[in-house]
Motif scaffolding. Structure first.
Motif, PDB file in Angstrom:
ATOM      1  N   VAL A  18       0.843  -1.199   0.000  1.00 40.99           N
ATOM      2  CA  VAL A  18       0.000   0.000   0.000  1.00 40.99           C
ATOM      3  C   VAL A  18       0.877   1.247   0.000  1.00 40.99           C
ATOM      4  N   ALA A  19       1.907   1.273   0.852  1.00 33.79           N
ATOM      5  CA  ALA A  19       2.798   2.429   0.923  1.00 33.79           C
ATOM      6  C   ALA A  19       3.508   2.668  -0.396  1.00 33.79           C
ATOM      7  N   CYS A  20       3.918   1.584  -1.048  1.00 34.16           N
ATOM      8  CA  CYS A  20       4.576   1.708  -2.355  1.00 34.16           C
ATOM      9  C   CYS A  20       3.639   2.350  -3.371  1.00 34.16           C
ATOM     10  N   ALA A  21       2.393   1.871  -3.430  1.00 36.72           N
ATOM     11  CA  ALA A  21       1.431   2.415  -4.389  1.00 36.72           C
ATOM     12  C   ALA A  21       1.135   3.884  -4.105  1.00 36.72           C
ATOM     13  N   LEU A  22       0.998   4.257  -2.842  1.00 35.19           N
ATOM     14  CA  LEU A  22       0.695   5.644  -2.504  1.00 35.19           C
ATOM     15  C   LEU A  22       1.874   6.567  -2.817  1.00 35.19           C
ATOM     16  N   CYS A  23       3.095   6.100  -2.588  1.00 31.87           N
ATOM     17  CA  CYS A  23       4.271   6.900  -2.961  1.00 31.87           C
ATOM     18  C   CYS A  23       4.310   7.119  -4.475  1.00 31.87           C
ATOM     19  N   GLY A  24       4.001   6.063  -5.251  1.00 29.05           N
ATOM     20  CA  GLY A  24       3.960   6.212  -6.695  1.00 29.05           C
ATOM     21  C   GLY A  24       2.900   7.206  -7.134  1.00 29.05           C
ATOM     22  N   ALA A  25       1.711   7.140  -6.512  1.00 29.85           N
ATOM     23  CA  ALA A  25       0.649   8.084  -6.855  1.00 29.85           C
ATOM     24  C   ALA A  25       1.083   9.520  -6.553  1.00 29.85           C
ATOM     25  N   LEU A  26       1.731   9.729  -5.400  1.00 27.96           N
ATOM     26  CA  LEU A  26       2.227  11.067  -5.063  1.00 27.96           C
ATOM     27  C   LEU A  26       3.272  11.535  -6.067  1.00 27.96           C
ATOM     28  N   ALA A  27       4.119  10.616  -6.500  1.00 20.85           N
ATOM     29  CA  ALA A  27       5.142  10.977  -7.493  1.00 20.85           C
ATOM     30  C   ALA A  27       4.503  11.459  -8.787  1.00 20.85           C
ATOM     31  N   TRP A  28       3.438  10.787  -9.227  1.00 25.37           N
ATOM     32  CA  TRP A  28       2.798  11.219 -10.473  1.00 25.37           C
ATOM     33  C   TRP A  28       2.046  12.537 -10.293  1.00 25.37           C
ATOM     34  N   VAL A  29       1.478  12.777  -9.097  1.00 24.32           N
ATOM     35  CA  VAL A  29       0.840  14.074  -8.835  1.00 24.32           C
ATOM     36  C   VAL A  29       1.880  15.197  -8.914  1.00 24.32           C
ATOM     37  N   LEU A  30       3.046  14.975  -8.312  1.00 23.40           N
ATOM     38  CA  LEU A  30       4.123  15.977  -8.386  1.00 23.40           C
ATOM     39  C   LEU A  30       4.559  16.206  -9.833  1.00 23.40           C
ATOM     40  N   THR A  31       4.634  15.113 -10.610  1.00 21.82           N
ATOM     41  CA  THR A  31       5.008  15.248 -12.019  1.00 21.82           C
ATOM     42  C   THR A  31       3.973  16.081 -12.774  1.00 21.82           C
ATOM     43  N   VAL A  76      -3.487  11.639 -14.779  1.00 16.91           N
ATOM     44  CA  VAL A  76      -4.724  11.258 -14.101  1.00 16.91           C
ATOM     45  C   VAL A  76      -4.907   9.739 -14.123  1.00 16.91           C
ATOM     46  N   THR A  77      -4.674   9.128 -15.280  1.00 19.46           N
ATOM     47  CA  THR A  77      -4.911   7.689 -15.431  1.00 19.46           C
ATOM     48  C   THR A  77      -3.989   6.870 -14.549  1.00 19.46           C
ATOM     49  N   ILE A  78      -2.702   7.162 -14.592  1.00 16.68           N
ATOM     50  CA  ILE A  78      -1.775   6.320 -13.826  1.00 16.68           C
ATOM     51  C   ILE A  78      -1.861   6.609 -12.328  1.00 16.68           C
ATOM     52  N   THR A  79      -2.227   7.850 -11.963  1.00 15.32           N
ATOM     53  CA  THR A  79      -2.424   8.144 -10.537  1.00 15.32           C
ATOM     54  C   THR A  79      -3.620   7.372  -9.993  1.00 15.32           C
ATOM     55  N   LEU A  80      -4.743   7.418 -10.720  1.00 14.91           N
ATOM     56  CA  LEU A  80      -5.912   6.648 -10.306  1.00 14.91           C
ATOM     57  C   LEU A  80      -5.604   5.147 -10.282  1.00 14.91           C
ATOM     58  N   GLY A  81      -4.814   4.691 -11.259  1.00 18.25           N
ATOM     59  CA  GLY A  81      -4.436   3.287 -11.299  1.00 18.25           C
ATOM     60  C   GLY A  81      -3.702   2.863 -10.038  1.00 18.25           C
ATOM     61  N   LEU A  82      -2.793   3.703  -9.553  1.00 14.09           N
ATOM     62  CA  LEU A  82      -2.044   3.353  -8.347  1.00 14.09           C
ATOM     63  C   LEU A  82      -2.903   3.488  -7.092  1.00 14.09           C
ATOM     64  N   LEU A  83      -3.837   4.419  -7.070  1.00 11.79           N
ATOM     65  CA  LEU A  83      -4.738   4.514  -5.912  1.00 11.79           C
ATOM     66  C   LEU A  83      -5.610   3.263  -5.809  1.00 11.79           C
ATOM     67  N   LEU A  84      -6.105   2.781  -6.952  1.00 16.57           N
ATOM     68  CA  LEU A  84      -6.874   1.537  -6.949  1.00 16.57           C
ATOM     69  C   LEU A  84      -5.992   0.352  -6.545  1.00 16.57           C
ATOM     70  N   THR A  85      -4.741   0.385  -6.983  1.00 15.81           N
ATOM     71  CA  THR A  85      -3.807  -0.680  -6.611  1.00 15.81           C
ATOM     72  C   THR A  85      -3.562  -0.686  -5.105  1.00 15.81           C
ATOM     73  N   ALA A  86      -3.476   0.506  -4.500  1.00 12.70           N
ATOM     74  CA  ALA A  86      -3.316   0.583  -3.043  1.00 12.70           C
ATOM     75  C   ALA A  86      -4.494  -0.089  -2.340  1.00 12.70           C
ATOM     76  N   GLY A  87      -5.717   0.149  -2.857  1.00 13.08           N
ATOM     77  CA  GLY A  87      -6.882  -0.525  -2.288  1.00 13.08           C
ATOM     78  C   GLY A  87      -6.808  -2.031  -2.446  1.00 13.08           C
ATOM     79  N   GLY A  88      -6.364  -2.483  -3.626  1.00 13.87           N
ATOM     80  CA  GLY A  88      -6.203  -3.914  -3.859  1.00 13.87           C
ATOM     81  C   GLY A  88      -5.165  -4.530  -2.946  1.00 13.87           C
ATOM     82  N   ALA A  89      -4.074  -3.798  -2.694  1.00 20.23           N
ATOM     83  CA  ALA A  89      -3.030  -4.309  -1.792  1.00 20.23           C
ATOM     84  C   ALA A  89      -3.567  -4.457  -0.371  1.00 20.23           C
ATOM     85  N   GLY A  90      -4.429  -3.515   0.046  1.00 21.72           N
ATOM     86  CA  GLY A  90      -5.029  -3.629   1.371  1.00 21.72           C
ATOM     87  C   GLY A  90      -5.898  -4.873   1.490  1.00 21.72           C
TER      88      GLY A  90
END
Length: 442
Positions: free
Chosen positions: A312-325, A409-423
């Motif tokens: 979950v932490a990995c996915a959320l860090c990735g989502a934050l990285a894409w938001v910063l990008t 938007v697409t890859i950020t949402l993808g990682l947020l959904l992945t974080a939910g799946g990891a949980g």
């Protein structure tokens, strides 16, 4: 009876040797495994320096040195990913039949040979053949080495072992990339041939190190069908392991929306929104520094956490990285602010990778029985080439659509959904796999 006879008649305790920080004191057989693991670490560092010399230049080498048009280079690279995927499946079955160590050495031999063919190539056909052999060899090496860790390192230290190897690999890649940046130039085609030759030579050295240190250790030979005559040794058996399949789904999503977007797509977005090559280079440098400096502290701080929480932490860090990008690419953002945001994005992504590395290979090896270990690791590694077949084409469509922000938007949402799946995955993993340190401390 003489006191010397009495002493001689007493059963001798097994010789205990220090573990050098990998866990409690260990006996001879376990010490041999730890020696083999340390040899693997040395070889990983050596070969990753060589790989760092060439990793950034595949497209440049084929296009500018071997004269192959960029669109065709993309097809060649995609085709080698398909070959790597097939070789990974075959390698898993072969490892279960003849042994993980033997397949690792075979893979390194193919990888070294393919790289040396690339070094010698002066036209694209030979270069493509070398790249194909290299890719197939690489797909045999890492699944086998990951499986061998189970035989080399005590259970309570395996997550750290995977993290250490990941950190060393990134250190070597970073060092090799810095050397390449200072020595390789399109105006000197020979410089490309030299770095590919060095890469091939370092891979050959790794093969020799493993051949010398792994022969005779546990895992070198097979745990195959003959050792488990009543077992069903097929990929279908592996795919019936529902927790493992669920884990593969989360890992593939992390790769598609994460690592597969990291190199070409991320650089294309940054360049398309005004970022300079220097900013792109600094971003990758920040990523490497984050991994090298934080990998071991993160593994130590998170050792008691559930493995699904780390995903979950990995996915959320990735989502934050894409938001910063995406923020870096906003119209009106100053050049300085944009550069800081883009570089920070890859540093944050690197932090996410440090959460992933203790988990990515530990989970499949905790779930796998010995006679299927090769297949489990092969499917685990196959998520990488599959993500390369999905992620970059998706990014190309989105970035080239005239609305590049749709990619963010697409890859950020993808990682947020992945974080939910990891949980949710945490509910499906056996408790000994989900919380190994709690289980081992009982």
């Amino acid at each position: 009876m003489d006191h010397r006879d009495v002493a001689a008649s007493r059963p001798r305790a097994p010789r205990v040797r220090p573990s050098f920080g990998w866990g409690p004191a260990v006996t001879g057989r376990r010490t041999a495994g730890l020696r083999a693991f340390r040899a693997t670490l040395v070889g990983t560092l050596i070969t990753s320096v060589g790989l760092g010399l060439t990793l950034p230049f595949t497209f440049v080498y084929f296009d500018r040195i071997l004269g192959l048009p960029l669109p065709v280079v993309g097809v060649v690279v995609a085709a080698t990913s398909v070959l790597a995927l097939g070789a990974s499946g075959a390698g898993g079955a072969l490892a279960d039949r003849i042994g993980l160590g033997r397949v690792a050495v075979l893979g390194l031999t193919l990888q070294a040979g393919g790289t040396l063919v690339l070094a010698a190539a002066r036209e694209p056909v030979l270069g493509a053949a070398g790249l194909a052999v290299l890719s197939m060899g690489n797909s045999l090496v890492w699944p086998s080495l990951n499986g061998l860790v189970v035989h080399q390192v005590p259970a309570e230290r395996r997550s750290r072992a995977f993290a250490v190897r990941f950190g060393l690999m990134n250190a070597g890649l970073g060092a090799g990339s810095l050397i390449a940046a200072a020595t390789v130039s399109v105006s000197r085609p020979t410089s490309f041939h030299v770095v590919y030759a060095v890469d091939g030579a370092t891979t050959a050295v790794f093969a020799l190190v493993l051949l010398a240190r792994l022969r005779g250790t546990t895992g070198w030979s097979a745990h195959g069908d003959h050792a488990h005559p009543g077992s069903d040794v097929r990929y279908r058996t592996v795919l019936q392991d529902r927790p493992f399949v669920a884990y593969l789904g989360v890992l593939l999503a992390l790769a598609v929306f994460g690592s597969a977007q990291l190199q070409g797509p991320w650089a294309a977005f940054v360049a398309g929104t005004g970022g300079s090559p220097q900013v792109i280079g600094l971003g990758f440098a920040a990523n490497t520094v984050a991994i090298i400096s934080l990998q071991l502290p993160v593994e130590r701080w998170t050792r008691g956490l559930r493995r699904s929480r780390l995903l979950v932490a990995c996915a959320l860090c990735g989502a934050l990285a894409w938001v910063l990008t995406g923020t870096a690419g906003f119209p009106g953002t100053s050049a300085t602010a944009s550069a800081v945001l883009a570089v920070s994005a890859l540093a944050v992504f690197g932090v996410g990778e440090t959460f992933l590395s203790p988990v990515i290979n530990a989970v499949p090896n905790a779930l796998a029985p010995d006679h299927l270990r090769g297949r489990y690791n092969a499917l685990n590694s196959a998520t990488y080439p599959v993500s390369k077949l999905i992620g970059p084409p998706l990014a190309g469509v989105l970035i080239g659509s005239g609305a590049p922000s749709s990619w963010v938007v697409t890859i950020t949402l993808g990682l947020l959904l992945t974080a939910g799946g990891a949980g949710l995955l945490g509910r499906r993993l056996p408790s000994a796999v989900e919380s190994p340190h709690r289980h081992l401390s009982r």
